[in-house]
Design a protein around this motif. Structure first.
Motif, PDB file in Angstrom:
ATOM      1  N   ASP A 143       0.824  -1.223   0.000  1.00  0.00           N
ATOM      2  CA  ASP A 143       0.000   0.000   0.000  1.00  0.00           C
ATOM      3  C   ASP A 143       0.854   1.268   0.000  1.00  0.00           C
ATOM      4  OD1 ASP A 143       0.961   0.072   2.536  1.00  0.00           O
ATOM      5  OD2 ASP A 143      -0.961   0.527   3.493  1.00  0.00           O
ATOM      6  N   GLU A 144       2.039   1.169  -0.622  1.00  0.00           N
ATOM      7  CA  GLU A 144       2.868   2.369  -0.723  1.00  0.00           C
ATOM      8  C   GLU A 144       2.351   3.257  -1.863  1.00  0.00           C
ATOM      9  OE1 GLU A 144       5.718  -0.294  -1.617  1.00  0.00           O
ATOM     10  OE2 GLU A 144       6.270  -0.760   0.457  1.00  0.00           O
ATOM     11  N   VAL A 145       2.901   4.452  -1.886  1.00  0.00           N
ATOM     12  CA  VAL A 145       2.505   5.435  -2.897  1.00  0.00           C
ATOM     13  C   VAL A 145       3.775   6.019  -3.488  1.00  0.00           C
ATOM     14  CG1 VAL A 145       1.415   7.729  -3.141  1.00  0.00           C
ATOM     15  CG2 VAL A 145       0.307   5.963  -1.757  1.00  0.00           C
ATOM     16  N   TYR A 170      -4.514   2.046 -15.192  1.00  0.00           N
ATOM     17  CA  TYR A 170      -4.267   0.956 -14.228  1.00  0.00           C
ATOM     18  C   TYR A 170      -4.454   1.393 -12.775  1.00  0.00           C
ATOM     19  CZ  TYR A 170      -2.378  -1.436 -18.303  1.00  0.00           C
ATOM     20  OH  TYR A 170      -2.233  -2.010 -19.525  1.00  0.00           O
ATOM     21  N   ARG A 171      -4.971   2.591 -12.567  1.00  0.00           N
ATOM     22  CA  ARG A 171      -5.159   3.137 -11.210  1.00  0.00           C
ATOM     23  C   ARG A 171      -3.897   2.977 -10.366  1.00  0.00           C
ATOM     24  NH1 ARG A 171     -10.540   4.131 -10.994  1.00  0.00           N
ATOM     25  NH2 ARG A 171     -10.839   4.443  -8.783  1.00  0.00           N
ATOM     26  N   VAL A 172      -2.817   3.458 -10.950  1.00  0.00           N
ATOM     27  CA  VAL A 172      -1.511   3.350 -10.290  1.00  0.00           C
ATOM     28  C   VAL A 172      -1.458   4.341  -9.114  1.00  0.00           C
ATOM     29  CG1 VAL A 172       0.994   3.597 -10.636  1.00  0.00           C
ATOM     30  CG2 VAL A 172      -0.431   2.649 -12.458  1.00  0.00           C
ATOM     31  N   PRO A 173      -0.922   3.933  -7.963  1.00  0.00           N
ATOM     32  CA  PRO A 173      -0.886   4.834  -6.801  1.00  0.00           C
ATOM     33  C   PRO A 173       0.212   5.895  -6.922  1.00  0.00           C
ATOM     34  CG  PRO A 173       0.141   2.752  -6.230  1.00  0.00           C
ATOM     35  CD  PRO A 173      -0.355   2.604  -7.641  1.00  0.00           C
ATOM     36  N   SER A 202      -4.635  17.209 -17.033  1.00  0.00           N
ATOM     37  CA  SER A 202      -4.933  15.809 -16.711  1.00  0.00           C
ATOM     38  C   SER A 202      -6.370  15.427 -17.056  1.00  0.00           C
ATOM     39  CB  SER A 202      -4.692  15.552 -15.222  1.00  0.00           C
ATOM     40  OG  SER A 202      -5.616  16.307 -14.462  1.00  0.00           O
ATOM     41  N   CYS A 203      -7.170  16.405 -17.496  1.00  0.00           N
ATOM     42  CA  CYS A 203      -8.596  16.104 -17.675  1.00  0.00           C
ATOM     43  C   CYS A 203      -8.822  15.084 -18.783  1.00  0.00           C
ATOM     44  CB  CYS A 203      -9.417  17.376 -17.894  1.00  0.00           C
ATOM     45  SG  CYS A 203      -9.209  18.080 -19.516  1.00  0.00           S
ATOM     46  N   ALA A 204      -7.912  15.041 -19.776  1.00  0.00           N
ATOM     47  CA  ALA A 204      -8.076  14.073 -20.863  1.00  0.00           C
ATOM     48  C   ALA A 204      -7.997  12.642 -20.341  1.00  0.00           C
ATOM     49  CB  ALA A 204      -7.014  14.301 -21.931  1.00  0.00           C
ATOM     50  N   TYR A 205      -7.426  12.483 -19.178  1.00  0.00           N
ATOM     51  CA  TYR A 205      -7.233  11.129 -18.619  1.00  0.00           C
ATOM     52  C   TYR A 205      -8.159  10.882 -17.435  1.00  0.00           C
ATOM     53  CZ  TYR A 205      -3.465  12.207 -21.646  1.00  0.00           C
ATOM     54  OH  TYR A 205      -2.771  12.611 -22.751  1.00  0.00           O
ATOM     55  N   GLU A 206      -9.141  11.759 -17.297  1.00  0.00           N
ATOM     56  CA  GLU A 206     -10.082  11.687 -16.176  1.00  0.00           C
ATOM     57  C   GLU A 206      -9.360  11.532 -14.850  1.00  0.00           C
ATOM     58  OE1 GLU A 206     -13.360   9.052 -17.122  1.00  0.00           O
ATOM     59  OE2 GLU A 206     -14.218  10.689 -18.289  1.00  0.00           O
ATOM     60  N   THR A 207      -8.234  12.243 -14.765  1.00  0.00           N
ATOM     61  CA  THR A 207      -7.474  12.274 -13.520  1.00  0.00           C
ATOM     62  C   THR A 207      -7.728  13.615 -12.857  1.00  0.00           C
ATOM     63  OG1 THR A 207      -5.772  10.764 -14.310  1.00  0.00           O
ATOM     64  CG2 THR A 207      -5.090  12.330 -12.612  1.00  0.00           C
ATOM     65  N   PRO A 208      -8.106  13.629 -11.580  1.00  0.00           N
ATOM     66  CA  PRO A 208      -8.344  14.912 -10.942  1.00  0.00           C
ATOM     67  C   PRO A 208      -7.111  15.805 -11.000  1.00  0.00           C
ATOM     68  CG  PRO A 208      -8.763  13.074  -9.421  1.00  0.00           C
ATOM     69  CD  PRO A 208      -8.288  12.483 -10.697  1.00  0.00           C
ATOM     70  N   GLY A 209      -7.305  17.046 -11.412  1.00  0.00           N
ATOM     71  CA  GLY A 209      -6.204  18.006 -11.466  1.00  0.00           C
ATOM     72  C   GLY A 209      -6.545  19.194 -10.593  1.00  0.00           C
ATOM     73  N   LEU A 210      -5.612  19.646  -9.796  1.00  0.00           N
ATOM     74  CA  LEU A 210      -5.898  20.814  -8.963  1.00  0.00           C
ATOM     75  C   LEU A 210      -4.681  21.699  -8.844  1.00  0.00           C
ATOM     76  CD1 LEU A 210      -5.192  20.096  -5.441  1.00  0.00           C
ATOM     77  CD2 LEU A 210      -6.245  18.163  -6.544  1.00  0.00           C
ATOM     78  N   LYS A 211      -4.961  22.962  -8.555  1.00  0.00           N
ATOM     79  CA  LYS A 211      -3.884  23.958  -8.447  1.00  0.00           C
ATOM     80  C   LYS A 211      -3.741  24.352  -6.993  1.00  0.00           C
ATOM     81  CE  LYS A 211      -4.541  28.148 -10.394  1.00  0.00           C
ATOM     82  NZ  LYS A 211      -4.512  29.138 -11.484  1.00  0.00           N
ATOM     83  N   VAL A 212      -2.491  24.547  -6.572  1.00  0.00           N
ATOM     84  CA  VAL A 212      -2.262  24.895  -5.184  1.00  0.00           C
ATOM     85  C   VAL A 212      -1.183  25.979  -5.107  1.00  0.00           C
ATOM     86  CG1 VAL A 212      -0.534  23.065  -4.817  1.00  0.00           C
ATOM     87  CG2 VAL A 212      -1.922  23.800  -2.921  1.00  0.00           C
ATOM     88  N   ASP A 213      -1.236  26.787  -4.055  1.00  0.00           N
ATOM     89  CA  ASP A 213      -0.225  27.830  -3.865  1.00  0.00           C
ATOM     90  C   ASP A 213       1.079  27.168  -3.394  1.00  0.00           C
ATOM     91  OD1 ASP A 213       1.372  29.936  -3.183  1.00  0.00           O
ATOM     92  OD2 ASP A 213      -0.031  30.852  -1.759  1.00  0.00           O
ATOM     93  N   LYS A 230      -5.835   9.103  -1.222  1.00  0.00           N
ATOM     94  CA  LYS A 230      -6.651   8.518  -2.299  1.00  0.00           C
ATOM     95  C   LYS A 230      -5.881   7.417  -3.033  1.00  0.00           C
ATOM     96  CE  LYS A 230      -8.978  11.098  -5.160  1.00  0.00           C
ATOM     97  NZ  LYS A 230      -9.293  12.275  -6.005  1.00  0.00           N
ATOM     98  N   ALA A 231      -4.619   7.729  -3.342  1.00  0.00           N
ATOM     99  CA  ALA A 231      -3.800   6.747  -4.072  1.00  0.00           C
ATOM    100  C   ALA A 231      -3.653   5.475  -3.239  1.00  0.00           C
ATOM    101  CB  ALA A 231      -2.431   7.344  -4.386  1.00  0.00           C
ATOM    102  N   ARG A 232      -3.446   5.652  -1.940  1.00  0.00           N
ATOM    103  CA  ARG A 232      -3.256   4.496  -1.053  1.00  0.00           C
ATOM    104  C   ARG A 232      -4.545   3.680  -0.929  1.00  0.00           C
ATOM    105  NH1 ARG A 232       1.136   4.930   1.755  1.00  0.00           N
ATOM    106  NH2 ARG A 232       1.000   7.051   2.543  1.00  0.00           N
ATOM    107  N   SER A 233      -5.674   4.342  -1.087  1.00  0.00           N
ATOM    108  CA  SER A 233      -6.951   3.624  -0.969  1.00  0.00           C
ATOM    109  C   SER A 233      -7.394   3.002  -2.287  1.00  0.00           C
ATOM    110  CB  SER A 233      -8.055   4.566  -0.487  1.00  0.00           C
ATOM    111  OG  SER A 233      -7.597   5.521   0.392  1.00  0.00           O
ATOM    112  N   GLY A 234      -6.518   3.037  -3.295  1.00  0.00           N
ATOM    113  CA  GLY A 234      -6.861   2.386  -4.561  1.00  0.00           C
ATOM    114  C   GLY A 234      -7.627   3.271  -5.526  1.00  0.00           C
ATOM    115  N   GLU A 235      -7.677   4.572  -5.235  1.00  0.00           N
ATOM    116  CA  GLU A 235      -8.441   5.466  -6.114  1.00  0.00           C
ATOM    117  C   GLU A 235      -7.614   6.053  -7.254  1.00  0.00           C
ATOM    118  OE1 GLU A 235     -11.162   8.277  -4.166  1.00  0.00           O
ATOM    119  OE2 GLU A 235     -10.902   7.061  -2.363  1.00  0.00           O
TER     120      GLU A 235
END
Ligand SMILES: Cc1ncc(C[n+]2csc(CCOP(=O)(O)OP(=O)(O)O)c2C)c(N)n1
Length: 327
Positions: A143-145, A170-173, A202-213, A230-235
């Motif tokens: 369960d590593e990331v 492949y829902r890679v973590p 990342s939207c083309a891959y239906e991967t959540p994309g977010l911006k942060v300061d 999320k990655a660790r939980s298999g998402e």
């Protein structure tokens, strides 16, 4: 019930560790130009000053057994992951005691024990490697990331899209963290990327994309903490764009004249270290004197790291014949 913010989640000792790590990286990096000009380091040197809130926020949001993979601007990242400055400095000096036994230098730091998997010089080239590490995690059913850091320039490379696609499929973590410091060498983001809101890529891959300061260490920490969870939980993967700035040129040989004084001043005022210090004082966690004591300890630590690197032996010439690909 409202979720707790990182300001509430983190204990004062965690906040101090975050502050200390950022100061350590700054002190380390700012000691390098002089040593470089004295001929103590060879090859390229890409400094991280200004971007500390990203690396430190990321590292504190991961577990020790999670993996980190990065490009060549990585001295700060490997220290955030736990490497002692003296071994990182020795690597810059090309000494046998360096993290890569003097064979990697500035751009190719590696420490398998710390799960820091490099240090790569080809822009974007390490993104598929990070996906490979993540795939190995899936294969072993652990369960590593893996967190992969890269610059804005890498998002214009084909491999960025291949890596995004496979990671999502492949829902890679894996957590992709783009350190958008505004420039790829001297080319500004808007001149190189058709889309300047890089988190949308990342939207083309239906991967959540977010911006942060990326100048706010706790904002980075919180975004990465959630993505790692999320990655660790298999998402699967998340893609985070951290908006930051490098205070120095692209590498030691770049005076950075393509940036105006006014632009540099605006970003200097957003320096993540004094701003975090001000927050710690205002919130009543620490006094100015306590933080100054940390600054002093870190300055001494870096001086000792330089002494260690200077006194360390060069690698044995026989070492030229070890660690070869053919092995
Ligand atoms: C495939 C490839 N093309 C070109 C280069 C030359 N190069 C080295 S660094 C760099 C800029 C990369 O900028 P960015 O990805 O934004 O990272 P930063 O330096 O800002 O951290 C370029 C074009 C390279 N190393 N690899």
């Amino acid at each position: 019930m409202k979720e707790k913010s990182p300001r509430e989640l983190l204990e004062p000792r965690d906040l101090l560790a975050i502050y200390r790590d950022m100061v350590r990286i700054r002190e380390f990096e700012e000691s390098c130009p002089k040593l470089y000009s004295q001929g103590k380091m060879g090859g390229f040197l890409h400094l991280y000053s200004g971007q500390e809130a990203v690396g430190v926020g990321v590292a504190h949001a991961m577990h020790r057994e999670d993996y980190m993979v990065s490009a060549y601007r990585e001295h700060g990242l490997i220290m955030a992951k736990g490497a002692e400055p003296k071994y990182v400095m020795a690597e810059l000096f090309g000494k046998a005691t360096g993290v890569s036994r003097g064979k990697g230098g500035s751009m190719h730091m590696f420490d398998a024990d710390l799960r820091f998997m490099g240090g790569y010089g080809i822009v974007g080239g390490h993104l598929p490697l990070a996906v490979g590490v993540g795939y190995a995690i899936l294969y072993r059913e652990s369960d590593e990331v893996v967190v992969c850091l890269f610059g804005d320039g890498a998002t214009n490379q084909g491999v960025f899209h291949e890596a995004m696609n496979m990671a999502a499929l492949y829902r890679v973590p894996v957590v992709f963290v783009c350190e958008n410091n505004g420039y790829g060498i001297g080319t500004s983001v808007v001149r190189a990327s058709s889309l300047d809101q890089l988190y949308k890529k990342s939207c083309a891959y239906e991967t959540p994309g977010l911006k942060v300061d990326g100048m706010d260490v706790l904002a980075v920490y919180e975004a990465v903490r959630q993505a790692v969870h999320k990655a660790r939980s298999g998402e699967g993967p998340t893609y985070i764009e951290a908006i930051t700035y490098r205070f120095r040129g692209h590498s030691i040989s770049d005076p950075g004249t393509y940036r105006s004084e006014q632009e540099k001043k605006i970003w200097q005022e957003r320096d993540p270290i004094p701003n975090f210090a001000a927050f710690l004082v205002q919130a009543g966690h620490f006094t100015k004197q306590e933080l100054a004591a940390v600054d002093g300890e870190e300055q001494e630590l870096i001086k000792a790291a330089i002494r260690f690197a200077e006194e360390s032996p060069d690698p044995d010439p026989e070492e030229l014949w070890t660690d070869l690909y053919v092995e």
